[in-house]
Design an enzyme around this catalytic site. Structure first.
Site, short mmCIF file in Angstrom:
data_model
loop_
_atom_site.label_atom_id
_atom_site.label_comp_id
_atom_site.label_asym_id
_atom_site.label_seq_id
_atom_site.Cartn_x
_atom_site.Cartn_y
_atom_site.Cartn_z
N THR A 46 -4.86 -0.97 1.42
CA THR A 46 -4.93 -1.92 0.31
C THR A 46 -4.00 -3.10 0.54
O THR A 46 -4.36 -4.26 0.31
CB THR A 46 -4.54 -1.23 -1.02
OG1 THR A 46 -5.36 -0.09 -1.20
CG2 THR A 46 -4.70 -2.17 -2.19
N THR A 47 -2.78 -2.83 1.01
CA THR A 47 -1.79 -3.87 1.22
C THR A 47 -2.22 -4.87 2.28
O THR A 47 -1.78 -6.02 2.29
CB THR A 47 -0.43 -3.23 1.59
OG1 THR A 47 -0.08 -2.30 0.56
CG2 THR A 47 0.67 -4.25 1.72
N TYR A 109 -14.27 3.53 -8.76
CA TYR A 109 -15.25 2.89 -9.65
C TYR A 109 -16.28 3.87 -10.21
O TYR A 109 -16.52 3.89 -11.41
CB TYR A 109 -15.95 1.71 -8.97
CG TYR A 109 -16.83 0.91 -9.91
CD1 TYR A 109 -16.27 0.09 -10.88
CD2 TYR A 109 -18.21 1.02 -9.86
CE1 TYR A 109 -17.06 -0.63 -11.76
CE2 TYR A 109 -19.01 0.31 -10.74
CZ TYR A 109 -18.44 -0.50 -11.69
OH TYR A 109 -19.24 -1.19 -12.57
N TYR A 135 -5.61 9.91 -0.35
CA TYR A 135 -4.90 8.84 -1.06
C TYR A 135 -5.33 8.86 -2.52
O TYR A 135 -6.47 8.55 -2.84
CB TYR A 135 -5.21 7.49 -0.41
CG TYR A 135 -4.49 6.29 -0.99
CD1 TYR A 135 -3.41 6.41 -1.85
CD2 TYR A 135 -4.91 5.00 -0.66
CE1 TYR A 135 -2.76 5.30 -2.37
CE2 TYR A 135 -4.26 3.89 -1.16
CZ TYR A 135 -3.19 4.04 -2.01
OH TYR A 135 -2.55 2.94 -2.52
N ARG A 140 -5.96 2.23 -9.36
CA ARG A 140 -6.95 1.41 -8.66
C ARG A 140 -8.34 2.04 -8.67
O ARG A 140 -9.34 1.34 -8.69
CB ARG A 140 -6.51 1.16 -7.21
CG ARG A 140 -5.33 0.21 -7.07
CD ARG A 140 -5.04 -0.07 -5.60
NE ARG A 140 -3.91 -0.98 -5.44
CZ ARG A 140 -4.02 -2.31 -5.42
NH1 ARG A 140 -5.19 -2.88 -5.56
NH2 ARG A 140 -2.94 -3.07 -5.25
N LYS A 163 -1.20 10.90 0.10
CA LYS A 163 -0.38 9.80 -0.41
C LYS A 163 -0.58 9.79 -1.92
O LYS A 163 -1.65 9.45 -2.42
CB LYS A 163 -0.81 8.46 0.20
CG LYS A 163 -0.03 7.26 -0.33
CD LYS A 163 -0.57 5.96 0.26
CE LYS A 163 0.16 4.76 -0.34
NZ LYS A 163 -0.39 3.47 0.16
N ILE A 205 4.74 6.26 2.09
CA ILE A 205 4.03 5.14 2.71
C ILE A 205 4.37 3.95 1.84
O ILE A 205 3.94 3.85 0.69
CB ILE A 205 2.52 5.38 2.80
CG1 ILE A 205 2.23 6.52 3.80
CG2 ILE A 205 1.80 4.10 3.24
CD1 ILE A 205 0.78 6.92 3.90
#
Length: 294
Positions: A46-47, A109, A135, A140, A163, A205
């Site tokens: 994402t980053t 989603y 993750y 999100r 994560k 992370i």
């Protein structure tokens, strides 16, 4: 699995002033992490603004990091999504040379049930030739992977860790208790990284860690050694920056921070916007005080 104990950094994708991937700056950023002794690199998460990169850009970013790293640190590659078959196909066509594991976000989603999440990861694990780090980031994705589901997934041999980024210490403690002792519970929240590590987690992370890799990785290593008092001294020193960098979204804040440190531009891609002058000023003030205190 010990390769992923400590601090992994979720690398940004630097852009130049024309909005293109800045390969030279990315190489510099990778060297900065290695020179400051982080334990592993996380690529195209994402980053990294991976969802706004073209396929060609994604390959460029991956190749640049692999070539610069030259086998010095383990590499975790972000591969995930909310279409299970598409994730499987991406795994099948990926060259995993120099890739040690994947980081795979839970389906976003469409908000599947816990059984749906379990079956999604089970199907991925059946085709993935490297280890998998789950993750969980409900803020999100819109759904939370519960500790009992992660504990079930931990029984699959190539699913080695998670994560955990719910930002909930209570859930993190339940998770650490629920999974086998050799399953890695990795903080995905910089603010909770040290508490989770001290509670039995495997480290972090990190986003802010790429700006202060030496200090952050040292803090987490102290946590792994149960040296909490010394580790918290660094936590309190860095803590304000962690709040600041997420004020306007990720990676907006950390890119602004890296710009102040002379490591990158602050450029991001729509729908994200570059950090406001107010945030940049606050971050600059933090950096000045951080190095004075050092």
């Amino acid at each position: 699995m010990s390769s992923f104990l400590g601090t992994g950094v979720a690398l940004i994708t630097p852009f130049d002033n024309d909005g293109n991937v800045d390969v030279q700056t990315l190489e510099k950023l990778v060297e900065f992490q290695i020179d400051n002794a982080v334990e592993y690199l996380v690529v195209l998460g994402t980053t990294a603004e991976a969802v706004t990169l073209t396929n060609a850009e994604r390959e460029l970013v991956k190749a640049t990091i692999i070539n610069t790293n030259a086998g010095r640190l383990p590499i975790v590659l972000g591969i995930g999504g909310n279409n299970t078959n598409a994730v499987i196909e991406e795994i099948k066509r990926t060259d995993f040379t120099a890739i040690d594991a994947i980081l795979s976000v839970s389906p976003f989603y469409n908000k599947p049930s816990q059984e749906g999440i379990y079956q999604h990861y089970k199907a991925i694990a059946e085709v993935c030739p490297v280890d998998i780090i789950l993750y969980n980031v409900p803020g999100r994705t819109g759904s939370n992977v519960l500790p009992k589901t992660i504990a079930r997934l931990a029984e699959i041999p190539n699913i080695i860790g998670v994560k955990e980024a719910k930002g909930d210490m209570d859930q993190a403690l339940k998770l650490i208790k629920a999974v086998p002792s050799d399953f890695l519970v990795i903080s995905g929240d910089d603010m909770l990284a040290l508490p989770i590590t001290l509670a039995g987690g495997a480290g972090v992370i990190s986003v802010v860690g790429q700006a202060f890799p030496g200090e952050f990785s040292h803090m987490i290593r102290l946590g792994l050694l149960d040296k909490g008092r010394k580790a918290f001294a660094t936590q309190y020193k860095i803590q304000k920056s962690i709040g600041l960098i997420f004020n306007e979204g990720n990676p907006v804040g950390v890119k602004a921070l890296l710009e102040i440190l002379g490591m990158s531009t602050g450029k991001v891609r729509l729908p994200l916007l570059e950090a406001t002058p107010k945030l940049k000023a606050d971050l600059r003030q933090f950096v000045e005080s951080f190095y004075v205190a050092s």
